[in-house]
Design an enzyme around this catalytic site. Structure first.
Site, PDB file in Angstrom:
ATOM      1  N   GLY A 319       0.819  -1.208   0.000  1.00 42.87           N
ATOM      2  CA  GLY A 319       0.000   0.000   0.000  1.00 42.87           C
ATOM      3  C   GLY A 319       0.850   1.254   0.000  1.00 42.87           C
ATOM      4  N   TRP A 322       2.325   1.599  -3.446  1.00 41.98           N
ATOM      5  CA  TRP A 322       1.297   2.061  -4.390  1.00 41.98           C
ATOM      6  C   TRP A 322       1.305   3.574  -4.501  1.00 41.98           C
ATOM      7  CZ3 TRP A 322      -2.899   5.296  -3.706  1.00 41.98           C
ATOM      8  CH2 TRP A 322      -3.854   5.316  -4.732  1.00 41.98           C
ATOM      9  N   HIS A 323       1.612   4.252  -3.395  1.00 41.84           N
ATOM     10  CA  HIS A 323       1.551   5.715  -3.387  1.00 41.84           C
ATOM     11  C   HIS A 323       2.693   6.361  -4.174  1.00 41.84           C
ATOM     12  CE1 HIS A 323      -1.379   5.174  -0.142  1.00 41.84           C
ATOM     13  NE2 HIS A 323      -1.743   6.413  -0.382  1.00 41.84           N
ATOM     14  N   GLY A 324       3.799   5.696  -4.293  1.00 43.87           N
ATOM     15  CA  GLY A 324       4.895   6.319  -5.028  1.00 43.87           C
ATOM     16  C   GLY A 324       6.129   5.446  -5.075  1.00 43.87           C
ATOM     17  N   PHE A 470       0.062  10.122  -7.833  1.00 47.17           N
ATOM     18  CA  PHE A 470       0.029   8.697  -7.526  1.00 47.17           C
ATOM     19  C   PHE A 470      -0.781   7.920  -8.528  1.00 47.17           C
ATOM     20  CE2 PHE A 470       0.130  10.675  -3.110  1.00 47.17           C
ATOM     21  CZ  PHE A 470       1.510  10.777  -3.119  1.00 47.17           C
TER      22      PHE A 470
END
Length: 470
Positions: A319, A322-324, A470
């Site tokens: 997770g 996933w953001h960066g 993102f």
């Protein structure tokens, strides 16, 4: 094309008139919605459109093969794995390839080898993480038997490219949006009033978030030591900025959809009033946290076989990634995995039982404050430009730096805390009294006028939303 710009206002005004008064048949409205969504997305870069269409087409076709092979579990699973492979490959190439190449070069450098690995000239398509997860979950739902494969690529592509939430969510489940597109809803006056209210609240929160960007940047981008107070001001300012920015975008997206008659689920529910890290993830970015729970956490084992801690860490690490494509996001995910695991342990410990037995309002306030503190620590890694920057901020927040705070620091701190509380207050009022306000529409118009005036006077149209990256 940003929600908080005149360009979008005219774009949506033209779309609204055409959608409701010119193209009145179902098929024409669907084509208009798809064309408008692609124009909206192409306003960033028209080269991104083929990738969006490819993601939709691949999962649409594969879901059909998954359903046709229900009698053959092995073949059915192979089709699912192909969908997952394609989606993750798209994300991997466009979002993580340079991160992997740079990390490989840095790792080799630890052994004294001066490696020169060329990175790729790739532009990150806006919103790719959102629509990839959305598309992939459709195939998984068909595989699990939670829904039937959809018939009609036009509707499916319209769902994936639905412009109100395309570039920064919420992540819509196919089960939620496809039925609405199959039977295009007609907006009611209640929808329109509520939609306008949400759009205004979103613009107000976005305006306040942009105001918080200054104190946050001053602290995180400082080249010389700053006082502990200034470091806390910066961390709290970013906490306010990311909440106002992202929840503001979501409010606007939900509001725009309501003006068209569509219902998008809530994505934030007063997250900084959470009583535990677990509770925080039930309130923050709900569409992502529920996606990670349903499609990742449960898939790797969930609470079964005594491996909950491992599965929580896997889920939160991915997770975070996933953001960066940066190690700071991985550390942010690991931090949340750690505090969630500790929360689970405490819940069933003697300490947890003792606290629950004394769960009065003082204990609840204490739990909210501790949770907020832990979340702010995580935001430091999320905002930092690198590990050194994050460590410097955390050190300055918790140790004396020998630097005295300026006279204005307390004033800025007061403004930041006031802004943070105010944004949650207007959210609470909307959640608690939104329906009552709809029944008394005469109360709405003064609020809209005051809110729009604040946006025009204080706002700075054109600031990107944080989650666009993102």
């Amino acid at each position: 094309m940003l929600f908080n710009t005149p360009q979008f206002f005219w774009f949506f005004a033209i779309f609204f008139v055409l959608y409701n008064f010119v193209f009145t048949s179902h098929k024409k409205q669907l084509w208009l919605l798809l064309a408008s969504s692609l124009v909206f997305y192409g306003a960033w870069n028209y080269a991104f459109i083929p990738l969006l269409v490819f993601s939709a087409l691949s999962d649409y076709v594969i879901a059909g093969f998954v359903e046709r092979n229900n009698h053959d579990p092995v073949t059915k699973k192979r089709w699912l794995m192909l969908s997952i492979f394609i989606n993750l490959s798209v994300l991997g190439i466009f979002k993580y390839s340079n991160f992997v190449l740079q990390s490989t070069q840095d790792f080799i450098g630890l052994f004294g080898v001066d490696a020169h690995i060329s990175t790729l000239s790739i532009i990150l398509p806006v919103g790719i993480s959102f629509y990839t997860f959305q598309s992939m979950s459709y195939t998984i739902d068909v595989y699990r038997g939670n829904m039937k494969a959809h018939r009609g690529f036009l509707t499916f592509l319209s769902a994936l490219s639905f412009f109100p939430q395309l570039v920064a969510g919420p992540i819509l489940r196919a089960q939620h949006i496809l039925p609405q597109l199959d039977n295009l809803p007609i907006p009611t006056m209640a929808n329109i009033r509520n939609g306008l209210m949400l759009i205004m609240l979103g613009l107000i929160k976005k305006t306040m978030a942009d105001m918080m960007a200054g104190p946050a940047s001053t602290a995180f981008d400082a080249t010389t030591p700053i006082s502990s107070l200034d470091a806390w001001v910066g961390a709290l300012a970013f906490s306010a900025q990311i909440y106002g920015d992202f929840s503001g975008y979501t409010d606007i997206a939900i509001g725009i959809a309501l003006l068209m008659g569509f219902h998008i689920p809530i994505n934030f529910n007063l997250p900084y009033f959470s009583s535990s890290p677990v509770d925080f993830w039930r309130r923050w970015h709900i569409s992502l946290s529920s996606w990670l729970r349903d499609y990742l956490y449960i898939s790797v084992g969930g609470n079964r076989n005594g491996n909950r801690t491992r599965n929580v860490f896997i889920t939160m690490l991915l997770g975070g990634l996933w953001h960066g494509a940066a190690w700071t996001f991985v550390i942010w995910g690991a931090w949340h995995g750690f505090i969630i695991s500790v929360t689970h342990w405490l819940t069933y410990s003697a300490i947890g039982r003792w606290v629950d037995a004394r769960n009065n309002w003082l204990v609840r306030i204490f739990k909210v404050l501790v949770t907020f503190y832990l979340v702010v620590i995580g935001w430091v890694f999320f905002r930092a430009t690198g590990f050194d920057n994050a460590w410097t901020m955390l050190t300055q927040m918790h140790m004396s730096t020998g630097v005295e705070a300026s006279a204005s620091s307390l004033v800025v701190l007061g403004l930041v805390v006031t802004g943070l509380v105010f944004m949650h207050l207007i959210d609470w009022l909307n959640i608690r009294f939104g329906s009552a306000l709809n029944e008394r529409s005469w109360l709405m118009w003064p609020i809209l006028v005051v809110g729009f005036s604040l946006f025009l006077v204080v706002g700075d149209p054109g600031h990107d939303f944080i989650y666009f990256q993102f």
